[in-house]
Design an enzyme around this catalytic site. Structure first.
Site, mmCIF file in Angstrom:
data_model
loop_
_atom_site.group_PDB
_atom_site.id
_atom_site.type_symbol
_atom_site.label_atom_id
_atom_site.label_comp_id
_atom_site.label_asym_id
_atom_site.label_seq_id
_atom_site.Cartn_x
_atom_site.Cartn_y
_atom_site.Cartn_z
ATOM 1 N N SER A 93 0.850 -1.186 0.000
ATOM 2 C CA SER A 93 0.000 0.000 0.000
ATOM 3 C C SER A 93 0.884 1.233 0.000
ATOM 4 O O SER A 93 1.883 1.282 0.732
ATOM 5 C CB SER A 93 -0.916 0.001 1.228
ATOM 6 O OG SER A 93 -1.759 1.135 1.230
ATOM 7 N N HIS A 97 2.525 12.077 -1.509
ATOM 8 C CA HIS A 97 2.081 13.469 -1.423
ATOM 9 C C HIS A 97 3.212 14.366 -1.941
ATOM 10 O O HIS A 97 4.183 14.622 -1.217
ATOM 11 C CB HIS A 97 1.759 13.846 0.028
ATOM 12 C CG HIS A 97 0.551 13.167 0.591
ATOM 13 N ND1 HIS A 97 -0.729 13.449 0.174
ATOM 14 C CD2 HIS A 97 0.441 12.206 1.560
ATOM 15 C CE1 HIS A 97 -1.587 12.698 0.857
ATOM 16 N NE2 HIS A 97 -0.904 11.945 1.691
ATOM 17 N N HIS A 107 -2.317 7.243 -4.944
ATOM 18 C CA HIS A 107 -2.471 6.124 -4.006
ATOM 19 C C HIS A 107 -2.556 4.840 -4.808
ATOM 20 O O HIS A 107 -3.138 4.805 -5.897
ATOM 21 C CB HIS A 107 -3.749 6.303 -3.184
ATOM 22 C CG HIS A 107 -4.256 5.016 -2.564
ATOM 23 N ND1 HIS A 107 -5.299 4.303 -3.117
ATOM 24 C CD2 HIS A 107 -3.853 4.328 -1.472
ATOM 25 C CE1 HIS A 107 -5.523 3.231 -2.370
ATOM 26 N NE2 HIS A 107 -4.662 3.218 -1.383
ATOM 27 N N VAL A 110 -2.254 -3.125 -3.692
ATOM 28 C CA VAL A 110 -2.583 -4.464 -4.186
ATOM 29 C C VAL A 110 -2.443 -5.425 -3.017
ATOM 30 O O VAL A 110 -1.509 -5.325 -2.217
ATOM 31 C CB VAL A 110 -1.702 -4.894 -5.372
ATOM 32 C CG1 VAL A 110 -2.116 -4.180 -6.648
ATOM 33 C CG2 VAL A 110 -0.224 -4.658 -5.101
#
Length: 301
Positions: A93, A97, A107, A110
């Site tokens: 994950s 930013h 973002h 998987v």
């Protein structure tokens, strides 16, 4: 029936984390700091965070592999048949930013989940996707993003991209605001169609496509000139990102309810953010264009 290959999934996820971090390091010039951790109830992970970089103000790319005997409420609420099963969950994950307001936040995630019970067939699935959250919309960027998403899905059926694109539009929606978090991309969950090999290949295709979609956008936007107005709007819109992750995001809820590592789970939050009371963009402004042209769900292809 195809056998589930947990080692193959884990090895892929670790290599994916390595590749994404390596490519983002080239763009930014900084280095990810790695932090390995263990979970008391079982499993652990490898978190990598880059802060105060030239292009990336804060970014994290996390791998986790956790397991246990009791699923949290967020997992059994819509799948009550999983109660009482031993389970494992693993995934990568990430949230990036950027510093520049003209470079969108991105973002990706998987993941693989399996729940087992003696005498019964295992219940397993893949999930994930990627989505883009611009502050100042750019049609070329968004179209390129969605073309890459579509191309990742095409080998698995012409219906996959429309399904996952629609799912993404519906999932990353702030109901209390009545607006989308960004311009979407792909989102899927509970995917086990056509057996393990096909579902695993789809997850790999989505995972590999993320950096192909995002790196050119970050490289093109990271050095654009900007001023205080753009920075203030970026911080304001980051508030929407925080609201979604803390109120709606399934991964955040699962991680916190299952005793995951809080620092890694909340890595997704931006370093600086602002909330302004009842703020509205000026009509005809670039800020208003985001709301009018980019946030409403549409066919970008």
């Amino acid at each position: 029936m195809q056998d589930v290959d947990l080692d193959a999934v884990k090895n892929y996820l670790l290599s994916l984390q390595d590749d994404i971090c390596a490519q983002l390091t080239v763009v930014d010039g900084g280095q990810f700091v790695e932090d390995s951790w263990q979970r008391a109830e079982g499993g652990g992970g490898r978190s990598r965070v880059l802060e105060n970089g030239a292009a990336i103000e804060k970014g994290g790319v996390n791998f986790s592999h956790v397991f246990g005997t009791q699923l949290p409420p967020s997992a059994t609420a819509h799948r009550p048949e999983l109660a009482g099963r031993h389970w494992q969950a693993m995934g990568v994950s990430l949230v990036i930013h950027p510093r520049n307001p003209y470079a969108p936040t991105s973002h990706a995630n998987v993941r693989f989940f399996i729940a087992e019970k003696e005498g019964e067939a295992p219940v397993w699935w893949f999930g994930g996707g990627f989505d883009l959250t611009p502050y100042y919309g750019n049609e070329d960027d968004v179209r390129r993003w969605h073309r890459t998403a579509r191309d990742a899905c095409v080998p698995f059926g012409e219906d996959i991209y429309p399904r996952f694109k629609k799912w993404c539009d519906e999932y990353f929606f702030l109901k209390h605001r009545g607006e989308a978090r960004g311009v979407g991309g792909l989102f899927f969950d509970d995917y086990n169609e056509a057996g393990f090999n096909n579902a695993f290949a789809l997850m790999r295709s989505v995972g590999d496509a993320y950096i192909c979609a995002y790196r050119p956008i970050l490289e093109a936007r990271k050095d654009m000139p900007y001023g205080e107005r753009e920075r203030e709007f970026q911080l304001y819109r980051r508030g929407r990102y925080v609201e979604f992750n803390l109120v709606f995001d399934r991964g955040t809820l699962f991680g916190l309810q299952s005793g995951g590592r809080t620092e890694s789970i909340l890595m997704s939050l931006p370093p600086l953010v602002s909330w302004r009371y009842d703020w509205q963009p000026k009509p005809g402004s670039a800020e208003a264009e985001l709301y009018e042209k980019f946030l409403p769900a549409r066919d970008w292809l």
